[in-house]
Design a protein around this motif. Structure first.
Motif, mmCIF file in Angstrom:
data_model
loop_
_atom_site.group_PDB
_atom_site.id
_atom_site.type_symbol
_atom_site.label_atom_id
_atom_site.label_comp_id
_atom_site.label_asym_id
_atom_site.label_seq_id
_atom_site.Cartn_x
_atom_site.Cartn_y
_atom_site.Cartn_z
ATOM 1 N N MET A 1 0.843 -1.210 0.000
ATOM 2 C CA MET A 1 0.000 0.000 0.000
ATOM 3 C C MET A 1 0.873 1.253 0.000
ATOM 4 S SD MET A 1 -3.105 -0.177 -0.407
ATOM 5 C CE MET A 1 -4.261 1.112 -0.850
ATOM 6 N N LYS A 2 0.467 2.211 -0.779
ATOM 7 C CA LYS A 2 1.224 3.460 -0.848
ATOM 8 C C LYS A 2 1.188 4.178 0.504
ATOM 9 C CE LYS A 2 0.001 6.522 -3.563
ATOM 10 N NZ LYS A 2 -0.502 7.485 -4.550
ATOM 11 N N PRO A 3 2.329 4.683 0.979
ATOM 12 C CA PRO A 3 2.335 5.395 2.267
ATOM 13 C C PRO A 3 1.573 6.717 2.165
ATOM 14 C CG PRO A 3 4.445 5.626 1.154
ATOM 15 C CD PRO A 3 3.646 4.643 0.350
ATOM 16 N N THR A 4 0.939 7.097 3.251
ATOM 17 C CA THR A 4 0.199 8.360 3.287
ATOM 18 C C THR A 4 0.840 9.288 4.303
ATOM 19 O OG1 THR A 4 -1.303 7.866 5.099
ATOM 20 C CG2 THR A 4 -1.857 6.946 2.956
ATOM 21 N N VAL A 5 0.294 10.466 4.414
ATOM 22 C CA VAL A 5 0.818 11.415 5.396
ATOM 23 C C VAL A 5 0.763 10.829 6.800
ATOM 24 C CG1 VAL A 5 0.580 13.644 4.302
ATOM 25 C CG2 VAL A 5 -1.430 12.493 5.220
#
Lengths: 341, 341
Positions: free
Chosen positions: B1-5
């Motif tokens: 999963m793409k990292p988020t803030v």
DNA sequence: CTGTTAGCGCCTTCAA
DNA sequence: TTGAAGGCGCTAACAG
């Protein structure tokens, strides 16, 4: 300010959820309510914000690309273009899956298509082999509602949503005009070098070329088509043999790949005997030959454009959005030594 | 999963707000905290979701386009392209403002640029007149941090972020090659028809053309440049006069607009005296002439592409995003009668 | 059949 | 210098 779902909800006197259901044509809404919502959408001129929608859905678009496992410069360029697209995958919310399929193998392609469809991607792009079972597989995919785009080589019968590739008949005609005019009225023979007449783009180019030459350049006589199977080694042999068997060849149209072989054969020819040469696809080889004067013109299709166009179209179709046709037309680039990028 | 803030916030042990400040290079963060955040961004490979960011900001991109109020087919096409872009404005979160400026008027353009900049748009695109005061205005805009793109005609000295237009020198060379080879070794005179030598693209095309002809086609002699001011009436007179004054003209390169006049003059010429003609910009007129054989080749720049490219680049620059250079190169389309779209 | 509520990933007050 | 909380426009459970 652009109206939002809230606006249309209050305007229609319903809740957000109901609006959403109507917008996405999901079941469970009475005809009258649906009516009211549609009405509100109309009068307020609502257009849904796709970016926000995708954000909410956490949606990404899994796209499957079926590419023939052919190892020529063009296909390599296509793979490169796909790699570049993958790099921007995150931002564009796409996930590209590349599937290799045997080249020129209709049965294999058809089954690969079915397998790809079974995974329910948001869209499928493939280099078509123009055969009935492929068309059948394509039709199945379309009727399953999965957006389908042909890439580079099209499928007869329009069993696809879009074709991301050039007009090959136009390419053949253009080649004829360039070659005919570049020969400057000289009389002589013209050779045509194809990959295989079993492939649709080659066939189309060849036929259009032959037709145009016969019509516009009566001083030129067409020789039987050589099939080099897009293989440099085969091509070199064929061209060498041809060039040494006769000395009246004033033009040569190479409409397939394997031009490395062509260039080698041409290099051995004394300059004054070199024919006018028109080839396809701008590669290291053809670029060099263009610069050195061995090839006079190159017709090119931009693999990067084709891939990006396919992605745009697939996404648009998946979202039920319209496509800007003009933007998606893949042009036939004509390169002379003067306008190389 | 793409990292988020969130991921980078917890990884760095700070709050979302701080992460945001660092990401957007806003002040009020200690060096050490900034360091930690940057570190987390690196190790997690975070890339921010522009769509989500724009949604949160409610951001739209006000873009200003300065277009000369010239009434030739090309500029009309440019306006059309802008209209089309406006239609997609909602979805793309842009708001296009079109500003008319007097054609070929450096002072007017410079002040229009300043006025446009004062409104602080997200970006400005303009058809450059290559003059010092325009360059000065441009430099000011750039240093104010407003993305700036030249459209169709460039500005010397690179006082802009990007040029959305063709390589005019390459266009001139290409015209020379086509014209030279199409004449097929005939000896004679070649006429050049420009709009005005005061405009940079015309000058570049002309010089490159002259150079290439002199170098590659010694049988061809160049006549003094005719300046038709892109006006069909003027053009027709000039060409008619020329064609009746001498009968050794084998080629003509029309590198500006006003081709309606050119075609009229050519039509009156007996077929056997018609020169090889290369012109610029695919319009109703040149298309018809191409089909009827009055014009042999047309070099074209696609106004739609230029506008869309300008928009993409402006948005990207405004977001501090990289541009896909290959996608933004505006090509020189070569049209023969055979590959008309 | 319809509504409430809690996010998606990010930015922006407002307080601390 | 930092953090907590609310919201952008839309969708998706989960209740009624």
């Amino acid at each position: 300010m652009k109206p939002t779902v809230h606006d249309i909800a209050s305007h229609a006197g319903v809740s957000l959820a109901t609006v959403d259901r109507v917008l996405n044509r999901r079941p469970g809404v009475s005809a009258r309510t649906r009516e009211k919502v549609d009405q509100a959408v109309q009068t307020l001129g609502f257009v849904r914000d796709v970016a926000a929608a995708n954000l909410a859905k956490g949606r990404t678009y899994p796209l499957t690309f079926l590419i023939p496992s052919n190892d020529n410069s063009f296909m390599r360029g296509l793979r490169l273009a796909l790699d570049e697209a993958k790099e921007r995958a995150g931002v564009e919310r796409i996930a590209i899956r590349l599937v290799d399929v045997p080249a020129f193998d209709a049965a294999a392609l058809a089954s690969a298509l079915k397998k790809a469809a079974a995974e329910q991607p948001a869209g499928i792009a493939f280099v078509a082999v123009d055969a009935p079972d492929v068309a059948a597989a394509a039709a199945e995919i379309i009727s399953a509602g999965i957006p389908l785009v042909t890439l580079v080589s099209d499928l007869s019968g329009s069993a696809r949503d879009h074709y991301a590739g050039i007009d090959n008949a136009a390419a053949g005609r253009t080649a004829a005009s360039l070659l005919g005019r570049f020969t400057g009225g000289r009389q002589g023979a013209v050779a045509v070098l194809a990959g295989s007449m079993l492939v649709r783009d080659h066939r189309e180019r060849c036929e259009a070329f032959a037709f145009a030459v016969a019509q516009d350049f009566t001083g030129l006589g067409l020789l039987p088509v050589l099939e080099g199977r897009d293989d440099p080694v085969v091509v070199e042999k064929l061209v060498s043999a041809l060039l040494s068997s006769r000395d009246d060849i004033v033009g040569l149209y190479s409409l397939g790949a394997g031009n490395r072989g062509l260039v080698k054969a041409l290099e051995r020819l004394p300059a004054e005997r070199r024919p006018v040469v028109v080839a396809h696809e701008l590669t290291e080889t053809t670029r060099g030959a263009l610069q050195s004067g061995l090839i006079d013109a190159v017709l090119n299709q931009d693999a990067g454009h084709e891939v990006r166009s396919a992605i745009r179209v697939l996404k648009a179709k998946a979202d039920g959005l319209p496509v800007v046709a003009a933007q998606e037309r893949i042009r036939i680039d004509i390169f002379l030594k003067d306008n190389l990028p």
